[in-house]
Design a protein around this motif. Structure first.
Motif, PDB file in Angstrom:
ATOM      1  N   HIS A  41      -4.259   3.622   4.399  1.00  0.00           N
ATOM      2  CA  HIS A  41      -3.617   2.815   5.436  1.00  0.00           C
ATOM      3  C   HIS A  41      -4.449   3.206   6.764  1.00  0.00           C
ATOM      4  CE1 HIS A  41      -0.671   1.241   2.420  1.00  0.00           C
ATOM      5  NE2 HIS A  41      -0.801   2.090   1.742  1.00  0.00           N
ATOM      6  N   HIS A  42      -5.628   2.873   6.703  1.00  0.00           N
ATOM      7  CA  HIS A  42      -6.746   3.792   8.188  1.00  0.00           C
ATOM      8  C   HIS A  42      -6.020   4.120   9.043  1.00  0.00           C
ATOM      9  CE1 HIS A  42      -8.305   1.361  10.946  1.00  0.00           C
ATOM     10  NE2 HIS A  42      -8.684   0.383   9.988  1.00  0.00           N
ATOM     11  N   SER A  43      -5.418   4.984   8.067  1.00  0.00           N
ATOM     12  CA  SER A  43      -5.172   6.667   8.546  1.00  0.00           C
ATOM     13  C   SER A  43      -6.653   7.392   9.661  1.00  0.00           C
ATOM     14  CB  SER A  43      -3.595   7.697   8.557  1.00  0.00           C
ATOM     15  OG  SER A  43      -4.003   8.703   8.961  1.00  0.00           O
ATOM     16  N   ARG A  44      -6.441   7.341  10.550  1.00  0.00           N
ATOM     17  CA  ARG A  44      -7.689   7.896  11.640  1.00  0.00           C
ATOM     18  C   ARG A  44      -8.137  10.376  11.411  1.00  0.00           C
ATOM     19  NH1 ARG A  44     -11.996   5.919  14.489  1.00  0.00           N
ATOM     20  NH2 ARG A  44     -10.339   4.432  14.707  1.00  0.00           N
ATOM     21  N   SER A  45      -6.194  10.055  11.476  1.00  0.00           N
ATOM     22  CA  SER A  45      -6.146  12.095  11.518  1.00  0.00           C
ATOM     23  C   SER A  45      -6.104  12.160   9.649  1.00  0.00           C
ATOM     24  CB  SER A  45      -4.635  11.818  11.789  1.00  0.00           C
ATOM     25  OG  SER A  45      -3.651  11.981  11.077  1.00  0.00           O
ATOM     26  N   HIS A  46      -5.747  11.388   8.584  1.00  0.00           N
ATOM     27  CA  HIS A  46      -6.193  11.934   7.235  1.00  0.00           C
ATOM     28  C   HIS A  46      -7.199  11.656   7.091  1.00  0.00           C
ATOM     29  CE1 HIS A  46      -1.223  11.011   6.733  1.00  0.00           C
ATOM     30  NE2 HIS A  46      -1.704  12.760   6.374  1.00  0.00           N
ATOM     31  N   ALA A  47      -7.963  10.367   6.836  1.00  0.00           N
ATOM     32  CA  ALA A  47      -9.364   9.803   7.475  1.00  0.00           C
ATOM     33  C   ALA A  47     -10.425  11.573   7.552  1.00  0.00           C
ATOM     34  CB  ALA A  47      -9.929   9.123   7.557  1.00  0.00           C
TER      35      ALA A  47
ATOM     36  N   ASN B 170      -4.214  -1.729   5.621  1.00  0.00           N
ATOM     37  CA  ASN B 170      -2.452  -2.202   5.634  1.00  0.00           C
ATOM     38  C   ASN B 170      -3.139  -4.038   5.539  1.00  0.00           C
ATOM     39  OD1 ASN B 170      -1.105   0.158   6.099  1.00  0.00           O
ATOM     40  ND2 ASN B 170      -2.536   0.095   8.398  1.00  0.00           N
ATOM     41  N   MET B 171      -2.236  -4.280   4.324  1.00  0.00           N
ATOM     42  CA  MET B 171      -1.898  -5.959   4.394  1.00  0.00           C
ATOM     43  C   MET B 171      -2.832  -6.682   3.829  1.00  0.00           C
ATOM     44  SD  MET B 171       1.792  -5.902   6.505  1.00  0.00           S
ATOM     45  CE  MET B 171       1.989  -8.387   5.904  1.00  0.00           C
ATOM     46  N   ARG B 172      -4.227  -6.276   3.566  1.00  0.00           N
ATOM     47  CA  ARG B 172      -5.436  -6.521   3.219  1.00  0.00           C
ATOM     48  C   ARG B 172      -5.795  -7.286   4.951  1.00  0.00           C
ATOM     49  NH1 ARG B 172      -3.877 -10.990  -0.969  1.00  0.00           N
ATOM     50  NH2 ARG B 172      -6.585 -11.132  -0.873  1.00  0.00           N
TER      51      ARG B 172
ATOM     52  N   GLY C 149      -2.444  -3.097  -1.198  1.00  0.00           N
ATOM     53  CA  GLY C 149      -3.048  -3.555  -0.416  1.00  0.00           C
ATOM     54  C   GLY C 149      -4.747  -4.281   0.106  1.00  0.00           C
ATOM     55  N   GLU C 150      -4.867  -4.043  -1.183  1.00  0.00           N
ATOM     56  CA  GLU C 150      -6.731  -5.088  -0.647  1.00  0.00           C
ATOM     57  C   GLU C 150      -7.179  -5.466  -2.594  1.00  0.00           C
ATOM     58  OE1 GLU C 150      -6.868  -1.221   0.754  1.00  0.00           O
ATOM     59  OE2 GLU C 150      -6.031  -0.805  -1.543  1.00  0.00           O
ATOM     60  N   SER C 151      -7.666  -6.422  -2.150  1.00  0.00           N
ATOM     61  CA  SER C 151      -7.997  -7.175  -3.348  1.00  0.00           C
ATOM     62  C   SER C 151      -9.623  -6.528  -4.074  1.00  0.00           C
ATOM     63  CB  SER C 151      -8.393  -9.079  -3.552  1.00  0.00           C
ATOM     64  OG  SER C 151      -9.858  -8.352  -3.163  1.00  0.00           O
TER      65      SER C 151
ATOM     66  N   ASP D 274       3.095 -12.645  -0.146  1.00  0.00           N
ATOM     67  CA  ASP D 274       1.805 -13.034  -1.004  1.00  0.00           C
ATOM     68  C   ASP D 274       0.360 -12.206  -0.263  1.00  0.00           C
ATOM     69  OD1 ASP D 274       2.912 -15.731  -2.545  1.00  0.00           O
ATOM     70  OD2 ASP D 274       2.392 -16.786  -0.051  1.00  0.00           O
ATOM     71  N   TRP D 275       0.458 -11.244   0.504  1.00  0.00           N
ATOM     72  CA  TRP D 275       0.011 -10.516   0.645  1.00  0.00           C
ATOM     73  C   TRP D 275      -1.253  -9.687  -0.747  1.00  0.00           C
ATOM     74  CZ3 TRP D 275      -0.039  -5.663   0.879  1.00  0.00           C
ATOM     75  CH2 TRP D 275       1.743  -5.444   1.376  1.00  0.00           C
TER      76      TRP D 275
END
Length: 197
Positions: free
Chosen positions: A10-16, A37-39, A63-65, A106-107
């Motif tokens: 989910h775009h977490s810089r610290s976890h990455a 997050n949410m596409r 959250g992504e296709s 829908d997302w």
């Protein structure tokens, strides 16, 4: 083989940063969906993982296709969604998306139980199942205590009996584990999880 696995970045810089640092000791890295997050912001989320040099197996979350993940993929990343791959004798099959359908609108990239079963029926053997959604009744409880995992995924694990099935999706169950026959099921979450094969 040392396998590092995670879900729901989910775009977490610290976890990455934590995952990139840990990956120096990994022979293989597995990402079980929901990198963004949410596409939104998928290329930027994957860029946070660009310091990983080991091969990466990824499935799309809700959250992504699958198409979005394939387009944004890193050079050392292989996307699985209803498909499998053999890496150094380790048979890995992946299925992403939310199963069953989520209430998120829908997302959200979701599959019905029947759609998921159609994909999973194509798998005849696996050492590792990489899933975004958990199986029904294991590591799948929301904060309200509701079990929201997939029956089709449970049935596939029961039939295939891989050594390991990893998932994510239900944040309240991160870190939870269970068994289906001889198969260990782990809801990963975004921190490093280690497995030896």
């Amino acid at each position: 083989m040392k396998v590092l696995a995670f879900s729901d970045l989910h775009h977490s810089r610290s976890h990455a940063q934590e995952l990139v640092a840990a990956s120096k000791d990994a022979d293989l890295v597995i990402g079980a969906g929901d990198f963004c997050n949410m596409r939104q912001g998928l290329p930027e989320a994957l860029a946070l993982l660009s310091g990983i040099t080991a091969p990466i197996i990824a499935v799309p979350g809700n959250g992504e296709s699958a198409d979005e993940l394939t387009v944004a993929t890193l050079p050392n990343m292989q996307v699985l969604h209803g498909t499998g791959i053999n890496i150094d004798g380790l048979q890995i099959f992946g299925l992403g998306y939310g199963v069953p359908q989520t209430p998120f609108g829908d997302w959200s990239c979701d599959l019905s139980e029947d759609q998921a079963r159609g994909y999973l029926d194509q798998c005849e053997q696996a050492d590792i199942l990489v899933l975004h959604s958990p199986p029904n009744g294991i590591a799948d409880q929301t904060s309200m205590g509701q079990s929201v995992g997939s029956i089709a995924i449970y049935e596939a694990i029961e039939r295939l009996q891989p050594k390991l099935a990893v998932c994510g999706h239900i944040h309240d169950s991160w870190g939870q584990t269970g068994m289906i026959g001889a198969t260990k099921v782990v809801n990963l979450g975004p921190s490093p999880n280690w497995f030896d094969f």
